[in-house]
Design a protein around this motif. Structure first.
Motif, short mmCIF file in Angstrom:
data_model
loop_
_atom_site.label_atom_id
_atom_site.label_comp_id
_atom_site.label_asym_id
_atom_site.label_seq_id
_atom_site.Cartn_x
_atom_site.Cartn_y
_atom_site.Cartn_z
N GLU A 119 47.23 99.40 15.36
CA GLU A 119 46.23 98.45 14.24
C GLU A 119 45.39 98.02 15.51
N ALA A 120 45.80 97.79 16.89
CA ALA A 120 45.01 97.34 18.26
C ALA A 120 43.62 97.77 18.56
N LEU A 121 43.33 100.00 18.16
CA LEU A 121 42.12 100.12 18.61
C LEU A 121 41.43 100.55 17.06
N ASN A 122 41.95 100.44 15.77
CA ASN A 122 41.67 99.70 14.96
C ASN A 122 40.42 98.30 15.27
N ALA A 123 41.09 97.69 15.82
CA ALA A 123 40.00 96.08 16.39
C ALA A 123 39.07 96.55 17.01
N GLN A 124 39.88 97.39 18.32
CA GLN A 124 38.60 97.90 19.55
C GLN A 124 37.44 98.52 18.17
N VAL A 125 37.23 99.19 17.86
CA VAL A 125 36.24 99.76 16.81
C VAL A 125 35.53 98.73 16.06
N ASN A 126 36.12 97.46 15.41
CA ASN A 126 35.34 96.50 14.88
C ASN A 126 34.52 96.15 16.42
N LYS A 127 35.08 95.92 17.52
CA LYS A 127 34.61 95.18 18.57
C LYS A 127 33.92 95.73 18.92
N GLU A 128 33.33 96.87 19.14
CA GLU A 128 32.20 97.84 19.24
C GLU A 128 31.15 98.05 18.25
N MET A 129 31.74 98.07 17.64
CA MET A 129 30.74 97.48 16.40
C MET A 129 29.87 96.35 16.51
N TYR A 130 30.73 95.42 16.61
CA TYR A 130 30.03 94.25 16.92
C TYR A 130 28.99 94.10 17.61
N TYR A 183 22.44 99.78 21.92
CA TYR A 183 23.14 99.33 20.61
C TYR A 183 23.58 101.20 20.12
N HIS A 184 23.27 102.51 20.94
CA HIS A 184 23.16 103.79 20.68
C HIS A 184 24.74 103.56 21.27
N GLU A 185 24.44 102.94 23.26
CA GLU A 185 25.71 103.38 23.47
C GLU A 185 26.94 102.37 22.85
N GLU A 186 27.31 101.51 22.07
CA GLU A 186 28.34 100.70 21.41
C GLU A 186 28.35 101.42 20.42
N MET A 187 27.77 102.15 19.86
CA MET A 187 28.09 102.93 18.79
C MET A 187 28.68 104.35 19.12
N VAL A 188 28.11 104.75 20.35
CA VAL A 188 29.89 105.84 21.17
C VAL A 188 30.96 105.10 20.93
N HIS A 189 30.41 103.94 22.33
CA HIS A 189 31.64 103.04 22.20
C HIS A 189 32.81 103.18 21.05
N ALA A 190 31.98 102.78 19.61
CA ALA A 190 33.34 102.95 18.79
C ALA A 190 33.69 103.91 18.48
N MET A 191 32.93 104.97 17.79
CA MET A 191 33.25 106.39 17.89
C MET A 191 34.58 107.10 18.34
N ILE A 214 36.48 105.73 19.69
CA ILE A 214 38.15 105.59 19.49
C ILE A 214 38.21 106.53 18.02
N TYR A 215 37.23 105.68 17.28
CA TYR A 215 37.09 106.71 15.59
C TYR A 215 37.64 107.15 15.58
N GLU A 216 37.17 108.46 17.00
CA GLU A 216 37.85 109.78 16.88
C GLU A 216 39.33 109.99 17.23
N TYR A 217 39.96 109.34 18.38
CA TYR A 217 41.21 109.53 18.63
C TYR A 217 42.22 109.08 18.30
N ILE A 218 41.54 108.10 17.21
CA ILE A 218 42.57 107.45 16.34
C ILE A 218 43.07 108.65 15.21
N ILE A 219 41.97 109.27 14.45
CA ILE A 219 42.44 110.76 13.63
C ILE A 219 42.95 111.49 14.68
N ARG A 220 42.61 111.64 16.40
CA ARG A 220 42.73 112.85 16.35
C ARG A 220 44.73 112.75 17.02
N ILE A 250 45.87 106.75 29.19
CA ILE A 250 44.94 107.94 29.97
C ILE A 250 42.92 107.90 29.01
N PHE A 251 43.03 107.82 27.86
CA PHE A 251 42.21 107.66 26.63
C PHE A 251 41.24 106.24 27.02
#
Ligand code: FEO
Length: 181
Positions: A8-19, A47-55, A57-63, A118-119
């Motif tokens: 849940e906390a990682l998902n919240a961080q995805v949202n913060k990076e998207m914001y 903007y692009h860097e933030e999208m990478v930050h979001a992505m 975490i997105y990928e980590y959640i899935i992995r 570590i991530f």
């Protein structure tokens, strides 16, 4: 094992990076409206860097076998008092993100979630850089004060910043798409 609380906390961080991405896109648009092309480019790179930050975490959640849940992205401000005001807001925002990353690390440590810890280390280092780069520009803006010529030069200088990610919209969608869409 990543806990439901960490998920849940990682998902919240995805949202913060998207914001963050949305906020810097808005700042880029504001700089464009003021005629500061270079500053607009700098924020679009951000903007692009933030999208990478979001992505990342997105990928980590899935992995780690968890579920990405995307939430509503808050509306960013679209009006600023000045270029200085915009960068001051950017710094304040980065400090908030640093605190959020630190809280995530604290959670990972308390849950003995070594993989996530570590991530997250990458983000801890990245936040030092994020605050440093905005601080650096703010210092220059303080020196510039009301000097229009110096601001023009800074606008030119920071407009040289470029994107290192696969999809680069900073020079326009047509020029930036690598591989087409
Ligand atoms: Fe993703 Fe600028 O912190």
């Amino acid at each position: 094992m990543v806990s439901a609380k960490m998920e849940e906390a990682l998902n919240a961080q995805v949202n913060k990076e998207m914001y963050s991405a949305y906020l810097y896109m808005s700042m880029s648009a504001f700089a464009e409206s003021m005629g500061y092309k270079g500053i607009a480019t700098w924020f679009m790179v951000q903007y692009h860097e933030e999208m990478v930050h979001a992505m990342k975490i997105y990928e980590y959640i899935i992995r780690v076998g968890k579920k990405v849940v995307l939430n509503t992205i808050e509306q960013p401000p679209s009006q600023f008092d000045s270029v200085q005001d915009m960068f001051r807001n950017a710094l304040k925002h980065e400090q908030y993100i640093t605190e959020s990353i630190n809280n995530l690390v604290d959670l990972a440590i308390s849950e003995k979630d070594h993989a996530t810890k570590i991530f997250l280390d990458w983000y801890v280092t990245e936040q030092v850089e994020e605050e440093e780069s905005v601080n650096d520009i703010l210092q220059k803006l303080d020196l510039i004060g009301e000097n229009g010529n110096a601001l023009y030069m800074l606008n030119k200088e920071i407009g040289a910043r470029t994107v290192n990610v696969a999809l680069d919209y900073s020079r326009g969608v047509e020029n930036g798409s690598q591989g087409g869409a």
